[in-house]
Scaffold this motif. Sequence first.
Motif, PDB file in Angstrom:
ATOM      1  N   LEU A  23       0.821  -1.204   0.000  1.00  0.00           N
ATOM      2  CA  LEU A  23       0.000   0.000   0.000  1.00  0.00           C
ATOM      3  C   LEU A  23       0.858   1.259   0.000  1.00  0.00           C
ATOM      4  CD1 LEU A  23      -2.903  -0.807   2.500  1.00  0.00           C
ATOM      5  CD2 LEU A  23      -3.022  -0.741   0.002  1.00  0.00           C
ATOM      6  N   ALA A  24       1.913   1.270   0.825  1.00  0.00           N
ATOM      7  CA  ALA A  24       2.776   2.447   0.891  1.00  0.00           C
ATOM      8  C   ALA A  24       3.419   2.726  -0.461  1.00  0.00           C
ATOM      9  CB  ALA A  24       3.846   2.252   1.960  1.00  0.00           C
ATOM     10  N   LYS A  25       3.875   1.682  -1.116  1.00  0.00           N
ATOM     11  CA  LYS A  25       4.503   1.839  -2.435  1.00  0.00           C
ATOM     12  C   LYS A  25       3.512   2.405  -3.445  1.00  0.00           C
ATOM     13  CE  LYS A  25       5.203  -1.873  -4.785  1.00  0.00           C
ATOM     14  NZ  LYS A  25       5.716  -3.190  -5.269  1.00  0.00           N
ATOM     15  N   GLY A  26       2.289   1.887  -3.446  1.00  0.00           N
ATOM     16  CA  GLY A  26       1.283   2.378  -4.372  1.00  0.00           C
ATOM     17  C   GLY A  26       0.849   3.803  -4.079  1.00  0.00           C
ATOM     18  N   LEU A  27       0.693   4.130  -2.809  1.00  0.00           N
ATOM     19  CA  LEU A  27       0.310   5.484  -2.426  1.00  0.00           C
ATOM     20  C   LEU A  27       1.388   6.494  -2.811  1.00  0.00           C
ATOM     21  CD1 LEU A  27      -1.148   4.641   1.080  1.00  0.00           C
ATOM     22  CD2 LEU A  27      -2.453   5.670  -0.793  1.00  0.00           C
ATOM     23  N   GLU A  28       2.634   6.155  -2.531  1.00  0.00           N
ATOM     24  CA  GLU A  28       3.731   7.056  -2.853  1.00  0.00           C
ATOM     25  C   GLU A  28       3.822   7.285  -4.362  1.00  0.00           C
ATOM     26  OE1 GLU A  28       8.261   7.403  -1.319  1.00  0.00           O
ATOM     27  OE2 GLU A  28       7.815   5.608  -2.502  1.00  0.00           O
ATOM     28  N   THR A  98      -6.704  14.440  -1.258  1.00  0.00           N
ATOM     29  CA  THR A  98      -7.227  15.626  -1.923  1.00  0.00           C
ATOM     30  C   THR A  98      -6.474  15.921  -3.213  1.00  0.00           C
ATOM     31  OG1 THR A  98      -5.786  17.066  -0.616  1.00  0.00           O
ATOM     32  CG2 THR A  98      -7.988  16.654   0.243  1.00  0.00           C
ATOM     33  N   LEU A  99      -5.488  15.069  -3.522  1.00  0.00           N
ATOM     34  CA  LEU A  99      -4.805  15.187  -4.815  1.00  0.00           C
ATOM     35  C   LEU A  99      -5.634  14.450  -5.854  1.00  0.00           C
ATOM     36  CD1 LEU A  99      -1.116  14.390  -3.821  1.00  0.00           C
ATOM     37  CD2 LEU A  99      -2.027  16.621  -4.409  1.00  0.00           C
ATOM     38  N   GLY A 100      -5.871  15.062  -6.982  1.00  0.00           N
ATOM     39  CA  GLY A 100      -6.599  14.395  -8.040  1.00  0.00           C
ATOM     40  C   GLY A 100      -8.088  14.367  -7.798  1.00  0.00           C
ATOM     41  N   GLY A 101      -8.798  13.704  -8.713  1.00  0.00           N
ATOM     42  CA  GLY A 101     -10.249  13.652  -8.633  1.00  0.00           C
ATOM     43  C   GLY A 101     -10.749  12.261  -8.309  1.00  0.00           C
ATOM     44  N   ASP A 102     -12.023  12.019  -8.657  1.00  0.00           N
ATOM     45  CA  ASP A 102     -12.647  10.740  -8.320  1.00  0.00           C
ATOM     46  C   ASP A 102     -11.946   9.566  -8.995  1.00  0.00           C
ATOM     47  OD1 ASP A 102     -14.434  12.063  -6.746  1.00  0.00           O
ATOM     48  OD2 ASP A 102     -16.035  12.113  -8.269  1.00  0.00           O
ATOM     49  N   ALA A 103     -11.485   9.753 -10.232  1.00  0.00           N
ATOM     50  CA  ALA A 103     -10.826   8.662 -10.941  1.00  0.00           C
ATOM     51  C   ALA A 103      -9.557   8.228 -10.219  1.00  0.00           C
ATOM     52  CB  ALA A 103     -10.484   9.088 -12.375  1.00  0.00           C
ATOM     53  N   GLU A 104      -8.791   9.213  -9.721  1.00  0.00           N
ATOM     54  CA  GLU A 104      -7.570   8.886  -8.992  1.00  0.00           C
ATOM     55  C   GLU A 104      -7.891   8.169  -7.685  1.00  0.00           C
ATOM     56  OE1 GLU A 104      -8.148  11.749 -10.426  1.00  0.00           O
ATOM     57  OE2 GLU A 104      -6.537  11.935 -11.905  1.00  0.00           O
ATOM     58  N   LYS A 105      -8.942   8.608  -6.993  1.00  0.00           N
ATOM     59  CA  LYS A 105      -9.319   7.956  -5.739  1.00  0.00           C
ATOM     60  C   LYS A 105      -9.756   6.518  -5.990  1.00  0.00           C
ATOM     61  CE  LYS A 105     -10.591  12.185  -3.231  1.00  0.00           C
ATOM     62  NZ  LYS A 105     -10.188  13.145  -4.251  1.00  0.00           N
ATOM     63  N   GLU A 106     -10.455   6.293  -7.095  1.00  0.00           N
ATOM     64  CA  GLU A 106     -10.876   4.931  -7.438  1.00  0.00           C
ATOM     65  C   GLU A 106      -9.665   4.044  -7.699  1.00  0.00           C
ATOM     66  OE1 GLU A 106     -13.542   1.940  -7.727  1.00  0.00           O
ATOM     67  OE2 GLU A 106     -13.975   4.024  -7.217  1.00  0.00           O
ATOM     68  N   GLN A 107      -8.638   4.619  -8.315  1.00  0.00           N
ATOM     69  CA  GLN A 107      -7.407   3.862  -8.547  1.00  0.00           C
ATOM     70  C   GLN A 107      -6.744   3.480  -7.229  1.00  0.00           C
ATOM     71  OE1 GLN A 107      -4.976   6.231 -11.154  1.00  0.00           O
ATOM     72  NE2 GLN A 107      -6.283   5.902 -12.940  1.00  0.00           N
ATOM     73  N   LEU A 108      -6.818   4.384  -6.248  1.00  0.00           N
ATOM     74  CA  LEU A 108      -6.240   4.077  -4.948  1.00  0.00           C
ATOM     75  C   LEU A 108      -6.979   2.928  -4.272  1.00  0.00           C
ATOM     76  CD1 LEU A 108      -5.401   7.543  -3.372  1.00  0.00           C
ATOM     77  CD2 LEU A 108      -3.901   5.979  -4.600  1.00  0.00           C
ATOM     78  N   VAL A 109      -8.298   2.917  -4.362  1.00  0.00           N
ATOM     79  CA  VAL A 109      -9.078   1.820  -3.798  1.00  0.00           C
ATOM     80  C   VAL A 109      -8.617   0.492  -4.396  1.00  0.00           C
ATOM     81  CG1 VAL A 109     -11.381   0.782  -3.741  1.00  0.00           C
ATOM     82  CG2 VAL A 109     -11.090   3.199  -3.186  1.00  0.00           C
ATOM     83  N   HIS A 110      -8.267   0.517  -5.687  1.00  0.00           N
ATOM     84  CA  HIS A 110      -7.852  -0.718  -6.364  1.00  0.00           C
ATOM     85  C   HIS A 110      -6.500  -1.215  -5.885  1.00  0.00           C
ATOM     86  CE1 HIS A 110      -8.528  -3.702  -9.428  1.00  0.00           C
ATOM     87  NE2 HIS A 110      -7.282  -3.553  -9.848  1.00  0.00           N
TER      88      HIS A 110
END
Length: 256
Positions: A23-28, A98-110
């Motif tokens: 998770l840390a790697k993906g978030l960074e 708060t960086l990016g929009g809904d599409a970016e947040k959806e990518q984070l969930v993945h």
Amino acid sequence: MEQRPKAYVFDIFGTVVNWRYSLAKGLEASAQKIIDESAFSDVDEAVLARARDMTFSDWEWFAFQWYKRYINSGARPKDGQESGKAAGSDRGVQARWTLGGDAEKEQLVHLWHELDAWPDSAAAVTRFAKLGPTAMLSDGSVALLKSLDARNGLRFDQVWGSDTWMAYKPDPAVYLGAAEKLGLRPDEVALVATHLGDLRAAKKCGLKALYVERPFEERYTEAEIDEARRAGWVDMWVPYGPGGLLGIVERLEAMG
């Protein structure tokens, strides 16, 4: 433990997959992508500054907060979904959310579907399978667990999650339900896990408890860990170092 178990069920988050580092790697990486593209966006500069200042250790802390809310939530989200704002509400690290929009947040969930297994996991599960049926036994959803199984080539025989039982560990329904699905007595089934609380609950239900130490996974204090060892909470204890899941399966194979 005098006799080798006939089947093996596995905790997944921390035991089989290294969720913290993944998770840390993906978030960074996702934060850096948006930082790099910030010249072409209207992201708040103060938010960008907070994100730029975060170290990998900060992202690991953020990942832990996210994970903690996931496993402690009374209404756990399916498929690994979680509220980003809730996960990042402490210490101001909601910057990433708060960086990016809904599409970016959806990518984070993945990112939950892209967790990497510990290096020993796939080989160990293959060897466990020669000793008896293997199954995922996790509080994650079946869909999420199947994604992790396929991504990491784990090849578990069965995949059982929170939506299998409509219950979460340490509810006895999970452990006893696993034994029932396997067609075995509880004492013929072993739980493999890196969390003493999970193993203690399984052992109270009659299952064998096989403990593998993983870095930063145990939530008990040193004093509580010592007490667990003295009180015999588990039937097998494999320490840090070269042990891991392979250390457990090697001991089991030696039992003949």
